[in-house]
Design an enzyme around this catalytic site. Structure first.
Site, mmCIF file in Angstrom:
data_model
loop_
_atom_site.group_PDB
_atom_site.id
_atom_site.type_symbol
_atom_site.label_atom_id
_atom_site.label_comp_id
_atom_site.label_asym_id
_atom_site.label_seq_id
_atom_site.Cartn_x
_atom_site.Cartn_y
_atom_site.Cartn_z
ATOM 1 N N GLU A 95 -4.171 -2.119 0.855
ATOM 2 C CA GLU A 95 -4.632 -1.874 2.212
ATOM 3 C C GLU A 95 -3.610 -2.409 3.206
ATOM 4 O O GLU A 95 -3.105 -3.519 3.038
ATOM 5 C CB GLU A 95 -5.965 -2.616 2.384
ATOM 6 C CG GLU A 95 -6.813 -2.116 3.485
ATOM 7 C CD GLU A 95 -7.719 -0.941 3.077
ATOM 8 O OE1 GLU A 95 -7.586 -0.438 1.933
ATOM 9 O OE2 GLU A 95 -8.525 -0.529 3.909
ATOM 10 N N ASP A 154 18.049 -15.452 9.271
ATOM 11 C CA ASP A 154 18.731 -14.460 10.105
ATOM 12 C C ASP A 154 20.224 -14.429 9.831
ATOM 13 O O ASP A 154 20.848 -13.375 9.829
ATOM 14 C CB ASP A 154 18.524 -14.763 11.593
ATOM 15 C CG ASP A 154 17.087 -14.489 12.003
ATOM 16 O OD1 ASP A 154 16.380 -13.817 11.228
ATOM 17 O OD2 ASP A 154 16.681 -14.971 13.076
ATOM 18 N N CYS A 157 -9.152 6.519 42.286
ATOM 19 C CA CYS A 157 -9.150 6.386 43.733
ATOM 20 C C CYS A 157 -7.738 5.932 44.086
ATOM 21 O O CYS A 157 -7.277 4.913 43.582
ATOM 22 C CB CYS A 157 -10.156 5.323 44.170
ATOM 23 S SG CYS A 157 -9.942 4.832 45.883
ATOM 24 N N ASP A 194 14.010 -19.886 10.014
ATOM 25 C CA ASP A 194 14.228 -18.510 10.453
ATOM 26 C C ASP A 194 15.700 -18.277 10.760
ATOM 27 O O ASP A 194 16.252 -17.220 10.476
ATOM 28 C CB ASP A 194 13.410 -18.211 11.718
ATOM 29 C CG ASP A 194 11.920 -18.199 11.417
ATOM 30 O OD1 ASP A 194 11.565 -18.424 10.236
ATOM 31 O OD2 ASP A 194 11.136 -17.987 12.353
ATOM 32 N N CYS A 226 -8.388 0.604 49.584
ATOM 33 C CA CYS A 226 -9.723 0.546 48.995
ATOM 34 C C CYS A 226 -10.062 -0.916 48.699
ATOM 35 O O CYS A 226 -9.302 -1.627 48.049
ATOM 36 C CB CYS A 226 -9.766 1.363 47.716
ATOM 37 S SG CYS A 226 -11.290 1.137 46.788
ATOM 38 N N LYS A 259 -13.438 -6.539 1.068
ATOM 39 C CA LYS A 259 -13.159 -5.140 1.368
ATOM 40 C C LYS A 259 -12.440 -5.131 2.711
ATOM 41 O O LYS A 259 -13.054 -5.237 3.770
ATOM 42 C CB LYS A 259 -14.440 -4.314 1.432
ATOM 43 C CG LYS A 259 -14.150 -2.827 1.629
ATOM 44 C CD LYS A 259 -15.393 -1.982 1.521
ATOM 45 C CE LYS A 259 -15.082 -0.487 1.556
ATOM 46 N NZ LYS A 259 -14.295 -0.067 2.711
ATOM 47 N N GLU A 300 18.338 -19.741 9.468
ATOM 48 C CA GLU A 300 19.138 -19.588 8.243
ATOM 49 C C GLU A 300 18.936 -18.209 7.640
ATOM 50 O O GLU A 300 19.864 -17.571 7.145
ATOM 51 C CB GLU A 300 18.729 -20.648 7.212
ATOM 52 C CG GLU A 300 19.263 -22.032 7.505
ATOM 53 C CD GLU A 300 18.620 -23.062 6.580
ATOM 54 O OE1 GLU A 300 19.279 -23.464 5.620
ATOM 55 O OE2 GLU A 300 17.445 -23.428 6.825
ATOM 56 N N LEU A 332 -15.293 4.393 -2.671
ATOM 57 C CA LEU A 332 -16.241 3.523 -3.358
ATOM 58 C C LEU A 332 -17.643 3.837 -2.877
ATOM 59 O O LEU A 332 -17.847 4.131 -1.696
ATOM 60 C CB LEU A 332 -15.930 2.062 -3.021
ATOM 61 C CG LEU A 332 -14.633 1.495 -3.568
ATOM 62 C CD1 LEU A 332 -14.333 0.151 -2.917
ATOM 63 C CD2 LEU A 332 -14.722 1.329 -5.078
HETATM 64 S S1 IVH Z 1 -10.629 -0.447 -4.764
HETATM 65 C C1 IVH Z 1 -11.463 3.461 -7.007
HETATM 66 N N1 IVH Z 1 -10.561 -2.740 -3.487
HETATM 67 O O1 IVH Z 1 -12.108 0.751 0.551
HETATM 68 C C2 IVH Z 1 -11.478 2.214 -6.190
HETATM 69 N N2 IVH Z 1 -10.723 -0.757 -2.188
HETATM 70 O O2 IVH Z 1 -14.212 2.885 0.164
HETATM 71 C C3 IVH Z 1 -10.405 2.189 -5.208
HETATM 72 N N3 IVH Z 1 -10.712 -1.143 0.238
HETATM 73 O O3 IVH Z 1 -10.110 3.582 0.231
HETATM 74 C C4 IVH Z 1 -10.528 1.184 -4.139
HETATM 75 N N4 IVH Z 1 -10.522 -3.331 0.150
HETATM 76 O O4 IVH Z 1 -9.170 1.612 1.527
HETATM 77 C C5 IVH Z 1 -10.650 -1.400 -3.367
HETATM 78 N N5 IVH Z 1 -10.441 -4.849 -2.510
HETATM 79 C C6 IVH Z 1 -10.521 -3.519 -2.389
HETATM 80 C C7 IVH Z 1 -10.567 -2.879 -1.120
HETATM 81 C C8 IVH Z 1 -10.693 -1.491 -1.076
HETATM 82 C C9 IVH Z 1 -10.602 -2.282 0.941
HETATM 83 C C10 IVH Z 1 -10.858 0.204 0.835
HETATM 84 C C11 IVH Z 1 -9.858 1.205 0.366
HETATM 85 C C12 IVH Z 1 -10.640 2.376 -0.168
HETATM 86 C C13 IVH Z 1 -11.982 2.149 0.440
HETATM 87 C C14 IVH Z 1 -13.023 2.697 -0.485
#
Ligand code: IVH
Length: 672
Positions: A177, A42, A431, A38, A436, A120, A40, A88
């Site tokens: 994300e 910085d 309060c 870190d 108290c 997800k 180096e 989705l």
């Molecule tokens: S694909 C048209 N892949 O889930 C497809 N979405 O309900 C576009 N999300 O708004 C999304 N992990 O915020 C995709 N591996 C993943 C994901 C993902 C999280 C979220 C994303 C999206 C929501 C859809």
């Protein structure tokens, strides 16, 4: 060849440093595999900053120094998504996933379809747009068609490349994300609680709240991460499959893809296995996911399948069941915290959630209870997210029997019976009685804490015993304790008793600000205590002050002023403070600061709305130090102090390369 190559030695060094820093950033934040220390890193960053400061015309938006924008956004501009950011279809059971697979196979006329299975992520979707391999825009999903421009905030996230490596497409639009690791979330909340700021309910809220900050500086301090899972546009690249996106393209463009966590599935059954594995391992994962996303792998097949109105036919989100359970509220209790906050807590019929027995759940405040219409006796859904205290998500009002009881936080403190103070929005009921009993243990703990009067040796158990044995009924009683009192406590021998008595004696000389903080006045943290103590030379003056007097202190707002006045208006509190002073507490006012003339020869321009000072106060502060404030920006201007809403002067400053300070930076400068 690089843009600056061969221009001057400094320009060459800048280019080289940027490439090095980008590379090491990538090793650290994308690959989790740093090559240098870190320190180096910085050092290289500081060298680049110094060079850019000497040669401001060479600063580019793609430079690694440009992650932390200083300017404050004036709300967020809108960004249109093309193509739209769809959602989705959510499914909850294996049979629904199999039906999805059957539908795909029948439309495609195929006997088997290949999929990718991905986590997800439970965060906030963002789109990143690169032009000429430089990040030019980042936006939230918004309603899918129009999102918010959060470019300055996204720039602060280290796993987002500001510049793409050579070979990446000239125009690239990706989606992913923004999220927070559980551990980072826990630490952030711990810090917020120490500062008496409200904690975030879960990592998702923390990520969303941090990304949608108007001040990029605040976002920069939050431990956000990004993962990219979709390419929406890539000039000159023909994309064959989602697997290629995840395992080849994104890594080649040095973007953080979920590649370790994803799986290629030659049939839907493999995707179902993947889901089962995640379901078992879910609690151990360093980040929260709320399901898995199953996508048809081939882009050609994705095109054939197409879209419904709001979601694609080629993907589903196979969600996990919520970590919640239904139980009944047996009673609602009111807890009284250290600063006197009354919090309603539901006493539940014990229930198992995610491996733990839950007996109580927070109801937050009266306004939440009313909004969710939660009654004693109700059947309720209780949820638990991560390490957070379980909370009542909603009541099942259809299942009421008529025996349920509407609940209201009482008008008297449940412990000391003194009248409570309600805020207008019913979100806080306090309060404020210093004596108290419910608060007394906590008040003692806070009073003696390191940041308070700093009395060593008084911990949780000791404070509790002092109260239980009736030795301390008021904070002032602490100063009257002698060795014979202390030895009555468990595990306190003569030696420790002597130490305690002397620790208490030596705490008597303390700065006024620490004393104010130690009193535990609602909303008065260390910072406010410091500001107030600079203004009021003695406690007596503060006790007599009205709201107007307090509002005259820089940095004290209406709520803080009201809280201080309410506190000192309470007769009992005045008595306790008087007794503390009579016990010999000797408070030192801060030394009046000698005004340095360190702004001599500097020209300032103020623009936008300053929130901490009026324009006149800001002018006074500059002039007191020998500086000048003028009204328009010119080449002679040294600094522009810009608050929210700054417009043409700010633009002019940027045009002329004049240094721009936000309020924080200006305050920092005033502190020297
Ligand atoms: S694909 C048209 N892949 O889930 C497809 N979405 O309900 C576009 N999300 O708004 C999304 N992990 O915020 C995709 N591996 C993943 C994901 C993902 C999280 C979220 C994303 C999206 C929501 C859809």
């Amino acid at each position: 060849m690089s843009q600056l190559g061969g221009q001057s030695p400094a320009a060459d060094e800048i280019t080289r440093l940027r490439e090095l820093i980008d590379y090491h950033n990538y090793r650290y934040y994308v690959l989790d595999d740093p090559e240098i220390s870190d320190a180096e890193f910085d050092q290289k960053m500081r060298r680049l900053q110094a060079l850019e400061q000497q040669q401001p015309h060479l600063v580019t938006p793609g430079s690694p120094t440009q992650r932390v924008g200083g300017a404050v956004a004036e709300g967020f501009a809108s960004v249109e998504h093309s193509p739209p950011m769809l959602s989705l279809q959510a499914v909850y059971g294996e049979s629904e996933v199999r039906r999805f697979d059957e539908r795909c196979r029948s439309i495609l006329g195929a006997s088997q379809v290949e999929y990718t299975a991905e986590p997800k992520y439970d965060g906030l979707a963002v789109a990143l747009i690169y032009d000429d391999r430089v990040l030019v825009r980042a936006a939230t999903r918004g309603d899918g068609y129009v999102g918010e421009d959060v470019t300055s905030n996204v720039r602060t996230i280290r796993s987002v490349p500001l510049k793409l490596p050579e070979g990446a497409p000239d125009r690239l639009v990706v989606r992913g994300e923004v999220y927070m690791l559980r551990e980072d979330f826990r630490r952030l909340n711990e810090m917020r609680q120490n500062r008496e700021e409200p904690p975030f309910a879960n990592p998702r809220n923390a990520a969303a709240g941090s990304l949608r900050q108007l001040e990029p500086r605040v976002t920069a301090e939050r431990p956000l991460r990004v993962v990219i899972y979709q390419v929406a546009e890539a000039s000159g690249v023909s994309i064959e499959s989602q697997w290629q996106v995840l395992s080849d393209l994104l890594p080649a463009w040095q973007m953080r893809s979920p590649n370790e966590a994803v799986r290629f599935c030659s049939s839907v059954e493999e995707a179902l296995d993947y889901h089962r594995e995640w379901l078992d391992g879910r609690e151990e994962s360093p980040y929260e996911i709320d399901g898995v996303v199953i996508k048809v792998n081939s882009m050609e097949q994705q095109r054939q399948l197409g879209f419904r109105t709001r979601d694609p036919r080629w993907a589903v989100a196979f969600k996990f069941p919520a970590r919640g359970a239904i139980t009944r509220i047996q009673d609602i209790m009111v807890q009284v915290g250290r600063t006197g906050k009354l919090t309603p807590v539901a006493i539940l019929e014990p229930v198992q959630i995610g491996g733990a027995t839950v007996r109580r759940a927070s109801l937050h405040n009266q306004s939440e209870i009313d909004r969710k219409d939660i009654r004693v006796g109700d059947k309720v859904l209780v949820e638990r997210a991560g390490d957070v205290i379980p909370y009542v998500a909603r009541s099942l009002s259809d299942e009421r029997t008529g025996e349920e009881r509407i609940f209201r936080i009482p008008d008297a403190c449940p412990v000391c019976e003194s009248p409570v103070v309600r805020s207008d929005d019913e979100k806080s009921v306090l309060c404020v009685n210093l004596s108290c009993e419910a608060q007394l243990r906590e008040r003692i703990k806070h009073f003696v804490s390191r940041r308070g009067m700093d009395i060593e040796g008084v911990g949780e158990r000791t404070a509790a015993q002092l109260v239980d044995l009736g030795l301390v009924e008021d904070l002032a009683d602490l100063y009257a304790l002698d060795e014979s009192d202390w030895v009555r406590l468990d595990k306190i021998a003569e030696k420790s008793a002597q130490n305690l008595v002397s620790a208490i004696q030596s705490s008597k000389v303390a700065p006024l600000s620490r004393f104010l903080f130690a009193l535990g006045i609602p909303l008065v943290g260390e910072h406010l205590a410091e500001l107030v103590s600079r203004h009021f030379p003695s406690v007596q003056q503060l006790v007599e002050a009205d709201e107007e007097d307090l509002l005259a202190v820089d940095g004290v707002g209406p709520e803080g002023a009201r809280s201080v006045v309410t506190f000192f208006r309470d007769d009992n509190n005045r008595r306790v403070v008087r007794e503390l002073l009579e016990a010999g507490i000797c408070l030192q006012s801060p030394e009046p600061q000698e005004k340095a003339r360190d702004f001599e020869g500097l020209n300032f321009v103020m623009t936008g709305t300053l929130t901490r000072w009026t324009r006149n106060e800001a002018r006074q502060l500059v002039e007191d130090r020998g500086g000048r404030v003028t009204s328009s920006v010119s080449r002679n201007t040294d600094y522009v102090v810009a608050g929210p809403g700054a417009g043409s002067k700010l633009a002019r400053a940027e045009e002329l390369d004049v240094a721009v300070l936000d309020e924080d930076a200006f305050a920092e400068m005033l502190r020297g």
